[in-house]
Design a protein around this motif. Structure first.
Motif, PDB file in Angstrom:
ATOM      1  N   MET A 118      -2.107  11.837   1.466  1.00 32.78           N
ATOM      2  CA  MET A 118      -1.383  12.486   2.560  1.00 32.78           C
ATOM      3  C   MET A 118      -1.527  11.703   3.870  1.00 32.78           C
ATOM      4  N   MET A 119      -2.511  10.819   3.936  1.00 34.68           N
ATOM      5  CA  MET A 119      -2.739  10.024   5.141  1.00 34.68           C
ATOM      6  C   MET A 119      -1.837   8.788   5.193  1.00 34.68           C
ATOM      7  N   ILE A 120      -1.092   8.558   4.129  1.00 33.78           N
ATOM      8  CA  ILE A 120      -0.210   7.398   4.044  1.00 33.78           C
ATOM      9  C   ILE A 120       1.191   7.823   4.465  1.00 33.78           C
ATOM     10  N   PRO A 121       1.833   7.067   5.360  1.00 35.36           N
ATOM     11  CA  PRO A 121       3.180   7.445   5.825  1.00 35.36           C
ATOM     12  C   PRO A 121       4.164   7.647   4.673  1.00 35.36           C
ATOM     13  N   GLN A 122       5.131   8.517   4.903  1.00 35.48           N
ATOM     14  CA  GLN A 122       6.096   8.910   3.883  1.00 35.48           C
ATOM     15  C   GLN A 122       6.891   7.743   3.294  1.00 35.48           C
ATOM     16  N   PHE A 123       7.187   6.740   4.108  1.00 35.94           N
ATOM     17  CA  PHE A 123       8.044   5.650   3.641  1.00 35.94           C
ATOM     18  C   PHE A 123       7.340   4.711   2.659  1.00 35.94           C
ATOM     19  N   ILE A 124       6.039   4.854   2.486  1.00 39.27           N
ATOM     20  CA  ILE A 124       5.297   3.989   1.561  1.00 39.27           C
ATOM     21  C   ILE A 124       5.259   4.660   0.183  1.00 39.27           C
ATOM     22  N   PRO A 125       5.759   3.975  -0.843  1.00 44.56           N
ATOM     23  CA  PRO A 125       5.795   4.572  -2.192  1.00 44.56           C
ATOM     24  C   PRO A 125       4.446   4.452  -2.912  1.00 44.56           C
ATOM     25  N   TYR A 126       4.315   5.159  -4.005  1.00 47.37           N
ATOM     26  CA  TYR A 126       3.157   5.081  -4.897  1.00 47.37           C
ATOM     27  C   TYR A 126       1.838   5.357  -4.161  1.00 47.37           C
ATOM     28  N   LYS A 127       1.827   6.412  -3.383  1.00 45.31           N
ATOM     29  CA  LYS A 127       0.664   6.745  -2.553  1.00 45.31           C
ATOM     30  C   LYS A 127      -0.616   6.932  -3.382  1.00 45.31           C
ATOM     31  N   THR A 128      -0.518   7.687  -4.456  1.00 44.93           N
ATOM     32  CA  THR A 128      -1.705   7.948  -5.275  1.00 44.93           C
ATOM     33  C   THR A 128      -2.262   6.651  -5.846  1.00 44.93           C
ATOM     34  N   ASN A 129      -1.393   5.806  -6.363  1.00 49.26           N
ATOM     35  CA  ASN A 129      -1.847   4.519  -6.896  1.00 49.26           C
ATOM     36  C   ASN A 129      -2.484   3.666  -5.804  1.00 49.26           C
ATOM     37  N   LEU A 130      -1.912   3.707  -4.613  1.00 55.27           N
ATOM     38  CA  LEU A 130      -2.442   2.936  -3.494  1.00 55.27           C
ATOM     39  C   LEU A 130      -3.846   3.423  -3.115  1.00 55.27           C
ATOM     40  N   VAL A 131      -4.061   4.728  -3.163  1.00 51.01           N
ATOM     41  CA  VAL A 131      -5.392   5.277  -2.867  1.00 51.01           C
ATOM     42  C   VAL A 131      -6.400   4.777  -3.900  1.00 51.01           C
ATOM     43  N   TYR A 132      -6.025   4.803  -5.172  1.00 50.95           N
ATOM     44  CA  TYR A 132      -6.921   4.304  -6.223  1.00 50.95           C
ATOM     45  C   TYR A 132      -7.199   2.802  -6.045  1.00 50.95           C
ATOM     46  N   ILE A 133      -6.159   2.052  -5.767  1.00 53.23           N
ATOM     47  CA  ILE A 133      -6.316   0.595  -5.612  1.00 53.23           C
ATOM     48  C   ILE A 133      -7.222   0.273  -4.423  1.00 53.23           C
ATOM     49  N   THR A 134      -7.038   0.989  -3.320  1.00 59.17           N
ATOM     50  CA  THR A 134      -7.884   0.712  -2.158  1.00 59.17           C
ATOM     51  C   THR A 134      -9.337   1.108  -2.428  1.00 59.17           C
ATOM     52  N   GLY A 135      -9.547   2.138  -3.226  1.00 55.28           N
ATOM     53  CA  GLY A 135     -10.910   2.503  -3.618  1.00 55.28           C
ATOM     54  C   GLY A 135     -11.561   1.402  -4.445  1.00 55.28           C
ATOM     55  N   LEU A 136     -10.810   0.862  -5.390  1.00 56.49           N
ATOM     56  CA  LEU A 136     -11.332  -0.255  -6.191  1.00 56.49           C
ATOM     57  C   LEU A 136     -11.562  -1.497  -5.328  1.00 56.49           C
ATOM     58  N   PHE A 137     -10.663  -1.719  -4.383  1.00 53.62           N
ATOM     59  CA  PHE A 137     -10.774  -2.850  -3.459  1.00 53.62           C
ATOM     60  C   PHE A 137     -12.068  -2.739  -2.651  1.00 53.62           C
ATOM     61  N   GLU A 138     -12.391  -1.534  -2.191  1.00 56.71           N
ATOM     62  CA  GLU A 138     -13.640  -1.333  -1.448  1.00 56.71           C
ATOM     63  C   GLU A 138     -14.847  -1.687  -2.306  1.00 56.71           C
ATOM     64  N   ILE A 139     -14.820  -1.287  -3.561  1.00 59.25           N
ATOM     65  CA  ILE A 139     -15.948  -1.579  -4.451  1.00 59.25           C
ATOM     66  C   ILE A 139     -16.069  -3.084  -4.683  1.00 59.25           C
ATOM     67  N   LEU A 140     -14.937  -3.750  -4.928  1.00 55.50           N
ATOM     68  CA  LEU A 140     -14.969  -5.206  -5.140  1.00 55.50           C
ATOM     69  C   LEU A 140     -15.469  -5.936  -3.902  1.00 55.50           C
ATOM     70  N   LEU A 141     -15.034  -5.509  -2.738  1.00 56.62           N
ATOM     71  CA  LEU A 141     -15.495  -6.162  -1.511  1.00 56.62           C
ATOM     72  C   LEU A 141     -16.960  -5.858  -1.237  1.00 56.62           C
ATOM     73  N   ALA A 142     -17.417  -4.671  -1.610  1.00 58.56           N
ATOM     74  CA  ALA A 142     -18.836  -4.337  -1.476  1.00 58.56           C
ATOM     75  C   ALA A 142     -19.678  -5.295  -2.309  1.00 58.56           C
ATOM     76  N   ILE A 143     -19.217  -5.586  -3.505  1.00 58.01           N
ATOM     77  CA  ILE A 143     -19.920  -6.554  -4.365  1.00 58.01           C
ATOM     78  C   ILE A 143     -19.831  -7.947  -3.757  1.00 58.01           C
ATOM     79  N   GLY A 144     -18.651  -8.316  -3.261  1.00 56.40           N
ATOM     80  CA  GLY A 144     -18.465  -9.634  -2.656  1.00 56.40           C
ATOM     81  C   GLY A 144     -19.391  -9.887  -1.478  1.00 56.40           C
TER      82      GLY A 144
END
Length: 151
Positions: free
Chosen positions: A55-81
């Motif tokens: 819900m924090m992602i603007p309406q014009f951006i598609p695939y919001k749920t997938n984007l939330v999951y991807i950014t969560g995984l991105f945080e974990i990968l960067l934490a390891i990095g």
């Protein structure tokens, strides 16, 4: 507020743990460990509060749920990095850019009173930004000083 508590608590523990193990203080490594722990903590939110975060992602951006999951995984990968010497600088820069993008989501969510934990529109609104923007800038400085311009 919770991420800040996790960051600072992890930092203090890491400082003393490294002192015990290495017999010297390593504030940069302690800072990277603390940031990694905090990132893993916040990444959990991407999976636990997916609806609210989408819900924090603007309406014009598609695939919001997938984007939330991807950014969560991105945080974990960067934490390891951050913890791998060879990747700490690139991870630091990637995190800084990532946090700047996340700031826009926080601003959008605040303007729309999103309560990401409940997945409702009864959040703190713009009041939240008085805390979040300085916090985000502190996170960026923390990453920069512990990975890119090591003190």
């Amino acid at each position: 507020m919770k991420p800040l508590v996790v960051l600072l608590t992890s930092f203090v523990i890491a400082v003393f743990a490294i002192k015990i193990v290495k017999k010297e203080y390593d504030l940069n490594l302690s800072a990277r460990i603390a940031m990694s722990i905090m990132l893993c903590f916040t990444a959990i939110g991407h999976f636990a509060f997916t609806k609210g975060m989408s819900m924090m992602i603007p309406q014009f951006i598609p695939y919001k749920t997938n984007l939330v999951y991807i950014t969560g995984l991105f945080e974990i990968l960067l934490a390891i990095g951050l913890l791998i010497p060879k990747f700490k600088v690139i991870s630091g820069w990637a995190l800084i850019i990532f946090l700047l993008f996340m700031l826009s989501a926080n601003i959008y969510g605040s303007i729309n009173n999103v309560n990401y934990q409940k997945g409702t529109f009864d959040g703190n609104g713009l009041y939240y930004l008085w805390f979040r923007i300085p916090l985000q800038l502190m996170f960026i400085a923390w990453i920069y000083l512990s990975t890119i311009r090591v003190l």
